[in-house]
Design a protein around this motif. Structure first.
Motif, mmCIF file in Angstrom:
data_model
loop_
_atom_site.group_PDB
_atom_site.id
_atom_site.type_symbol
_atom_site.label_atom_id
_atom_site.label_comp_id
_atom_site.label_asym_id
_atom_site.label_seq_id
_atom_site.Cartn_x
_atom_site.Cartn_y
_atom_site.Cartn_z
ATOM 1 N N VAL A 107 2.045 -23.283 -26.034
ATOM 2 C CA VAL A 107 1.927 -21.825 -26.025
ATOM 3 C C VAL A 107 2.971 -21.155 -26.906
ATOM 4 O O VAL A 107 2.848 -19.967 -27.204
ATOM 5 C CB VAL A 107 2.038 -21.274 -24.589
ATOM 6 C CG1 VAL A 107 0.950 -21.841 -23.710
ATOM 7 C CG2 VAL A 107 3.409 -21.568 -23.991
ATOM 8 N N CYS A 108 3.998 -21.886 -27.320
ATOM 9 C CA CYS A 108 5.073 -21.284 -28.115
ATOM 10 C C CYS A 108 4.539 -20.944 -29.514
ATOM 11 O O CYS A 108 4.118 -21.835 -30.258
ATOM 12 C CB CYS A 108 6.260 -22.237 -28.221
ATOM 13 S SG CYS A 108 7.636 -21.551 -29.178
ATOM 14 N N PRO A 109 4.576 -19.673 -29.914
ATOM 15 C CA PRO A 109 3.995 -19.279 -31.211
ATOM 16 C C PRO A 109 4.829 -19.691 -32.411
ATOM 17 O O PRO A 109 4.317 -19.705 -33.533
ATOM 18 C CB PRO A 109 3.909 -17.752 -31.105
ATOM 19 C CG PRO A 109 5.002 -17.381 -30.162
ATOM 20 C CD PRO A 109 5.081 -18.507 -29.163
ATOM 21 N N THR A 110 6.086 -20.056 -32.200
ATOM 22 C CA THR A 110 6.953 -20.409 -33.326
ATOM 23 C C THR A 110 7.314 -21.881 -33.365
ATOM 24 O O THR A 110 7.999 -22.320 -34.285
ATOM 25 C CB THR A 110 8.254 -19.583 -33.281
ATOM 26 O OG1 THR A 110 8.997 -19.947 -32.108
ATOM 27 C CG2 THR A 110 7.958 -18.084 -33.252
ATOM 28 N N CYS A 132 9.695 -14.383 -26.526
ATOM 29 C CA CYS A 132 8.422 -13.785 -26.105
ATOM 30 C C CYS A 132 8.066 -14.114 -24.657
ATOM 31 O O CYS A 132 7.186 -13.479 -24.077
ATOM 32 C CB CYS A 132 7.303 -14.226 -27.037
ATOM 33 S SG CYS A 132 6.937 -16.008 -26.957
ATOM 34 N N TYR A 134 6.417 -16.565 -23.454
ATOM 35 C CA TYR A 134 5.155 -17.258 -23.209
ATOM 36 C C TYR A 134 5.380 -18.573 -22.468
ATOM 37 O O TYR A 134 4.601 -18.952 -21.592
ATOM 38 C CB TYR A 134 4.441 -17.536 -24.534
ATOM 39 C CG TYR A 134 3.737 -16.348 -25.142
ATOM 40 C CD1 TYR A 134 3.796 -15.083 -24.547
ATOM 41 C CD2 TYR A 134 3.006 -16.475 -26.317
ATOM 42 C CE1 TYR A 134 3.165 -13.996 -25.106
ATOM 43 C CE2 TYR A 134 2.358 -15.386 -26.894
ATOM 44 C CZ TYR A 134 2.442 -14.149 -26.280
ATOM 45 O OH TYR A 134 1.805 -13.077 -26.842
#
Length: 266
Positions: A107-110, A132, A134
């Motif tokens: 789920v981590c966008p980075t 964030c 998440y």
């Protein structure tokens, strides 16, 4: 001046249904709930080591105020079970479980949350984390905390900066919480090695993973409490009189009486 914790060159294990890695080393903790006394030595030693190490800092805000808060990698929750008079207190230490299929990673966008291939430790790259949250929402165990000062997510690292520090003696290359536990309630090792101390403890003492129904395959395990039957007599539920009150005050010696120095040869 704030210290950073950045490991970007380590190969990472992606998460998915077809990439379950079972032959790698998986470092983890095994916690014996039967001997944990809730002293919080693991909590304080964890914070002492990590707040000054590469994973720090770990904030403490208003520790003696009305609304104390801060960042912790490890917390001990205490519960009372049963009904009076048949009650017992359970101390339950909780930290990141370093899941073998960690939901916090995809789920981590980075890509800041990742699982190391060589030892299975789940870490956060502070340089990539954008705060964030998440990952904290995805974690079913609630074991990630946002640092309100640095605005990055923080969690247990299994003292990765300590367990590989060759300047320390081998017996000291363990997580700070393991070394500090006065009852040896915390074990550390490779749960994929069937001959390791942690694997033997799990196998011989009925060790279990927390909330296996989530399918995260937690690496950390718990050893269950052994039920002790206690017979409580009715008179034990009534507070006894203070025996000191029954005895009364002891007589004081006279000033002319010899003292201990007078009658004892030193």
């Amino acid at each position: 001046g704030e210290k950073q914790f950045c490991i970007v060159s380590i190969p990472r294990v992606p998460r998915g249904s077809n990439n379950q890695v079972t032959d790698m080393t998986q470092l983890a903790l095994v916690i014996d709930l039967n001997v944990c006394v809730g002293c919080h030595a693991c909590v304080t030693s964890c914070k002492e080591w990590n707040t000054s190490g590469s994973a720090g800092f770990m904030s403490d805000d208003r520790p003696y105020g009305e609304d104390p808060t801060g960042t912790f990698f490890n917390r001990v929750q205490t519960f009372e079970c049963g009904e009076f008079p048949n009650t017992e207190t359970v101390h339950f230490p909780k930290s990141c479980l370093h899941c073998e299929d960690p939901p916090c990673v995809p789920v981590c966008p980075t890509g800041a949350s990742y699982k190391r291939a060589e030892d299975g430790i789940v870490l956060v790259d502070y340089d990539l984390c954008i705060g964030c949250k998440y990952c904290s929402w995805a974690c079913p165990y609630g074991m990630r905390e946002i640092d309100e000062h640095q605005k990055v997510m923080k969690k247990c690292t299994l003292c990765v900066d300590r367990i590989y520090d060759m300047s320390l003696d081998e017996e000291r290359r363990k997580p700070a919480c393991v070394l500090a536990c006065p009852t040896s309630a915390r074990l550390f090792g490779d749960v994929h090695d069937p001959e390791s101390a942690v694997s033997i403890a799990i196998r011989e003492n009925g060790g279990y993973a927390l909330m296996p129904e989530w399918g995260t395959r937690p690496a950390n395990h718990y050893l269950p409490r052994r039920k002790t039957r206690m017979k409580i007599h009715e008179d034990e539920l009534v507070r006894a009189d203070n025996p000191l009150k029954k005895e009364g005050k002891q007589p004081k010696p006279k000033i002319t009486d010899p003292s201990l120095d007078d009658v004892t040869s030193w």
